[in-house]
Design a protein around this motif. Structure first.
Motif, PDB file in Angstrom:
ATOM      1  N   ALA A 365      60.103  40.689  30.443  1.00 32.69           N
ATOM      2  CA  ALA A 365      60.252  41.451  31.690  1.00 32.69           C
ATOM      3  C   ALA A 365      58.899  41.936  32.212  1.00 32.69           C
ATOM      4  O   ALA A 365      58.756  42.246  33.402  1.00 32.69           O
ATOM      5  N   TRP A 366      57.895  41.965  31.320  1.00 33.37           N
ATOM      6  CA  TRP A 366      56.563  42.433  31.716  1.00 33.37           C
ATOM      7  C   TRP A 366      55.679  41.296  32.240  1.00 33.37           C
ATOM      8  O   TRP A 366      54.505  41.530  32.534  1.00 33.37           O
ATOM      9  N   TYR A 367      56.218  40.089  32.367  1.00 35.24           N
ATOM     10  CA  TYR A 367      55.416  38.980  32.893  1.00 35.24           C
ATOM     11  C   TYR A 367      54.791  39.370  34.237  1.00 35.24           C
ATOM     12  O   TYR A 367      55.483  39.842  35.152  1.00 35.24           O
ATOM     13  N   GLY A 368      53.504  39.171  34.353  1.00 40.20           N
ATOM     14  CA  GLY A 368      52.782  39.479  35.586  1.00 40.20           C
ATOM     15  C   GLY A 368      52.203  40.874  35.643  1.00 40.20           C
ATOM     16  O   GLY A 368      51.286  41.135  36.426  1.00 40.20           O
ATOM     17  N   TRP A 369      52.713  41.767  34.811  1.00 39.03           N
ATOM     18  CA  TRP A 369      52.251  43.159  34.862  1.00 39.03           C
ATOM     19  C   TRP A 369      50.905  43.347  34.191  1.00 39.03           C
ATOM     20  O   TRP A 369      50.251  44.390  34.377  1.00 39.03           O
ATOM     21  N   ASP A 370      50.449  42.364  33.415  1.00 36.74           N
ATOM     22  CA  ASP A 370      49.124  42.466  32.816  1.00 36.74           C
ATOM     23  C   ASP A 370      48.012  42.322  33.854  1.00 36.74           C
ATOM     24  O   ASP A 370      46.844  42.572  33.549  1.00 36.74           O
ATOM     25  N   SER A 371      48.369  41.973  35.091  1.00 34.80           N
ATOM     26  CA  SER A 371      47.354  41.897  36.144  1.00 34.80           C
ATOM     27  C   SER A 371      46.880  43.283  36.573  1.00 34.80           C
ATOM     28  O   SER A 371      45.941  43.405  37.369  1.00 34.80           O
ATOM     29  N   TRP A 372      47.515  44.332  36.049  1.00 38.62           N
ATOM     30  CA  TRP A 372      47.013  45.694  36.262  1.00 38.62           C
ATOM     31  C   TRP A 372      45.814  46.004  35.360  1.00 38.62           C
ATOM     32  O   TRP A 372      45.126  47.005  35.568  1.00 38.62           O
ATOM     33  N   SER A 373      45.578  45.202  34.355  1.00 37.28           N
ATOM     34  CA  SER A 373      44.570  45.492  33.339  1.00 37.28           C
ATOM     35  C   SER A 373      43.281  44.704  33.592  1.00 37.28           C
ATOM     36  O   SER A 373      43.273  43.474  33.548  1.00 37.28           O
ATOM     37  N   ALA A 374      42.192  45.430  33.828  1.00 38.58           N
ATOM     38  CA  ALA A 374      40.906  44.756  34.049  1.00 38.58           C
ATOM     39  C   ALA A 374      40.464  43.995  32.809  1.00 38.58           C
ATOM     40  O   ALA A 374      39.920  42.890  32.915  1.00 38.58           O
ATOM     41  N   SER A 375      40.697  44.558  31.625  1.00 43.10           N
ATOM     42  CA  SER A 375      40.251  43.882  30.403  1.00 43.10           C
ATOM     43  C   SER A 375      40.990  42.562  30.213  1.00 43.10           C
ATOM     44  O   SER A 375      40.384  41.541  29.887  1.00 43.10           O
ATOM     45  N   ARG A 376      42.300  42.549  30.449  1.00 46.06           N
ATOM     46  CA  ARG A 376      43.058  41.302  30.312  1.00 46.06           C
ATOM     47  C   ARG A 376      42.699  40.319  31.422  1.00 46.06           C
ATOM     48  O   ARG A 376      42.602  39.111  31.190  1.00 46.06           O
ATOM     49  N   ALA A 377      42.521  40.832  32.628  1.00 43.11           N
ATOM     50  CA  ALA A 377      42.198  39.950  33.752  1.00 43.11           C
ATOM     51  C   ALA A 377      40.854  39.253  33.538  1.00 43.11           C
ATOM     52  O   ALA A 377      40.705  38.058  33.839  1.00 43.11           O
ATOM     53  N   LEU A 378      39.894  39.969  33.011  1.00 38.45           N
ATOM     54  CA  LEU A 378      38.605  39.348  32.722  1.00 38.45           C
ATOM     55  C   LEU A 378      38.726  38.333  31.587  1.00 38.45           C
ATOM     56  O   LEU A 378      38.172  37.237  31.650  1.00 38.45           O
ATOM     57  N   ASP A 379      39.474  38.681  30.545  1.00 35.04           N
ATOM     58  CA  ASP A 379      39.636  37.767  29.413  1.00 35.04           C
ATOM     59  C   ASP A 379      40.337  36.472  29.818  1.00 35.04           C
ATOM     60  O   ASP A 379      40.074  35.409  29.242  1.00 35.04           O
ATOM     61  N   GLN A 380      41.233  36.557  30.813  1.00 35.68           N
ATOM     62  CA  GLN A 380      41.978  35.375  31.233  1.00 35.68           C
ATOM     63  C   GLN A 380      41.351  34.706  32.460  1.00 35.68           C
ATOM     64  O   GLN A 380      41.975  33.820  33.052  1.00 35.68           O
ATOM     65  N   HIS A 381      40.147  35.150  32.817  1.00 34.58           N
ATOM     66  CA  HIS A 381      39.369  34.547  33.910  1.00 34.58           C
ATOM     67  C   HIS A 381      40.024  34.769  35.275  1.00 34.58           C
ATOM     68  O   HIS A 381      39.733  34.028  36.229  1.00 34.58           O
ATOM     69  N   TRP A 382      40.890  35.762  35.379  1.00 35.36           N
ATOM     70  CA  TRP A 382      41.477  36.101  36.679  1.00 35.36           C
ATOM     71  C   TRP A 382      40.465  36.821  37.550  1.00 35.36           C
ATOM     72  O   TRP A 382      40.610  36.868  38.768  1.00 35.36           O
ATOM     73  N   ILE A 383      39.471  37.425  36.908  1.00 36.37           N
ATOM     74  CA  ILE A 383      38.329  38.010  37.623  1.00 36.37           C
ATOM     75  C   ILE A 383      37.094  37.257  37.149  1.00 36.37           C
ATOM     76  O   ILE A 383      36.849  37.115  35.946  1.00 36.37           O
ATOM     77  N   ASP A 384      36.317  36.762  38.089  1.00 33.78           N
ATOM     78  CA  ASP A 384      35.040  36.126  37.759  1.00 33.78           C
ATOM     79  C   ASP A 384      33.998  37.246  37.658  1.00 33.78           C
ATOM     80  O   ASP A 384      33.789  37.981  38.635  1.00 33.78           O
ATOM     81  N   PRO A 385      33.344  37.407  36.513  1.00 32.36           N
ATOM     82  CA  PRO A 385      32.386  38.511  36.353  1.00 32.36           C
ATOM     83  C   PRO A 385      31.322  38.585  37.433  1.00 32.36           C
ATOM     84  O   PRO A 385      30.849  39.674  37.774  1.00 32.36           O
ATOM     85  N   LYS A 386      30.958  37.449  37.992  1.00 33.60           N
ATOM     86  CA  LYS A 386      29.918  37.472  39.021  1.00 33.60           C
ATOM     87  C   LYS A 386      30.423  38.108  40.323  1.00 33.60           C
ATOM     88  O   LYS A 386      29.620  38.451  41.212  1.00 33.60           O
ATOM     89  N   ASP A 387      31.754  38.294  40.432  1.00 26.54           N
ATOM     90  CA  ASP A 387      32.339  38.886  41.643  1.00 26.54           C
ATOM     91  C   ASP A 387      32.539  40.392  41.538  1.00 26.54           C
ATOM     92  O   ASP A 387      33.100  41.005  42.458  1.00 26.54           O
ATOM     93  N   LEU A 388      32.133  40.996  40.436  1.00 23.16           N
ATOM     94  CA  LEU A 388      32.297  42.447  40.290  1.00 23.16           C
ATOM     95  C   LEU A 388      31.525  43.174  41.401  1.00 23.16           C
ATOM     96  O   LEU A 388      30.476  42.715  41.833  1.00 23.16           O
TER      97      LEU A 388
END
Length: 388
Positions: A365-388
């Motif tokens: 039921a929590w699928y997709g809710w990890d997109s609230w987490s910066a640490s998880r988003a960075l680990d899964q490449h959902w945020i490109d560090p160069k775009d910070l």
């Protein structure tokens, strides 16, 4: 002012059930107000102290700095000084945070996130479904005293960026929208609930500013949340003499959904571009920081979440459409860039939030809710560090 690239340490010193749901196991509590009542005192105190000790540590500050962020926004409760039993104070935890921040080159924005009786009735306001703080003069004065004590304790710390006077006071439109979602467990406590008025906020913010400036050096900023009325502040800033103040706005994709935005990346991006233009206008009058935003949205969650209704409130019925990891990377990175580009029309941002204690694999039921987490988003490449 230096452009802020920050994260919130949400769910640490101020609990939100959805961020660490298993803290609330075996009790009906939806917030910390009732958690303290539903658990035996010794159990409550042990559970809270263990959570605070383990959820955020020195290692997190090292990681946050190494990721490229330069600031953290730390929500604190009105009982931070331990003077509102049965709640457990947490000023020593904030002391530790300052030591860590100063050691690793981060700045801290202290955010008074809750007040007695709540300023919004949200689960993050201390007690769900109740919004009576503004009708209680003695509690308004208590909040001012908390702010004053924070300024006295931390005002001269090199790691202090500033103090935010009050998180997310709910004015009429937002109050009416969220009062459907958050119901009072004890209706009697909510009998006098009503939205915060802008006139009240103008007065409270002015009192808070004058009180804080007695102990807070001018190089430390004072932040005012916009009360979900972003364009209502021209006269307030034009008619008062302030030094080093910032307007904080919180902008979420799920709020755009509630306002009727279609659930697609293209439409989300367009909304953020439009808001960026509005932000640029207001930023000509006062520095603006986007104090909260996230990547979460119904499209990537694969199901209509009704504007961010979380699984502790209601599990959505229907087929969940899972995107490939490659598509998630593409979509999330596009959403990150669109939002940060908008926020950079002001003075920066704080992402909500740094981490979560949820399990998206064993609890689907929590699928997709990890997109609230910066640490998880960075680990899964959902945020490109160069775009910070």
């Amino acid at each position: 002012m230096t452009e802020i690239k920050g994260v919130n340490l949400g769910g640490w010193l101020v609990l939100e059930k959805w961020m660490s749901p298993h803290l609330f196991d075996d009790v009906p509590s939806d917030d910390e107000y009732y958690l303290a009542q539903d658990l035996p005192t010794a159990v409550y105190e042990t559970r809270i102290k263990m959570h605070r000790a383990e959820f955020i540590t020195e290692a997190d500050f090292i990681t946050i700095a190494n990721r490229g962020f330069n600031a953290v926004r730390i929500p604190v409760p009105y009982f931070i000084f331990g003077d509102r039993p049965p709640f457990v104070g947490c000023v020593q935890d904030l002391d530790h945070a300052f030591a860590w921040a100063e050691a690793y080159g981060l700045q801290i924005l202290i955010d008074l996130h809750t007040v007695p009786g709540s300023q919004n009735g949200f689960d993050n306001g201390g007690i769900s479904g109740v919004c009576t703080w503004a009708q209680q003069p003695q509690e308004v004065d208590f909040a001012l005293s908390v702010l004053q004590r924070l300024a006295q304790r931390y005002g001269h710390r090199s790691g202090l960026l500033g103090i935010e006077v009050l998180n997310e006071p709910a004015t009429k439109t937002m109050f009416q929208s969220m009062s459907i979602r958050y119901k009072a467990r004890n209706p009697k406590l909510a009998e006098k609930s009503k939205p915060i008025t802008l006139d009240f906020l103008y007065d409270f913010y002015l009192k808070a500013y004058n009180s804080l400036r007695k102990d807070l050096p001018v190089d430390k900023a004072i932040y005012f949340h916009d009360g979900f009325e972003f364009e209502a502040w021209h006269d307030f800033f034009a008619t008062n003499s302030f030094e080093n103040v910032v307007l904080d706005t919180h902008q979420y994709l799920m709020m755009a959904e509630l306002s009727g935005t279609p659930q697609s990346v293209t439409d989300y991006v367009e909304v953020m571009r439009d808001f960026g233009k509005r932000l640029a206008v207001v930023a000509q009058e006062v520095p603006v920081v986007t104090g909260e935003f996230s990547l979460f949205n119904s499209y990537t969650a694969g199901i209509d979440t009704k504007g961010g209704v979380n699984p502790t409130q209601e599990e959505m019925v229907g087929t969940v459409h899972h995107l490939s990891q490659e598509q998630l990377i593409k979509d999330y990175q596009k959403l990150w860039r669109a939002q940060v580009n908008a926020w950079n029309n002001g003075s920066g941002y704080f992402f909500w939030t740094y981490k979560l204690n949820i399990d998206t694999i064993n609890e689907p039921a929590w699928y997709g809710w990890d997109s609230w987490s910066a640490s998880r988003a960075l680990d899964q490449h959902w945020i490109d560090p160069k775009d910070l």
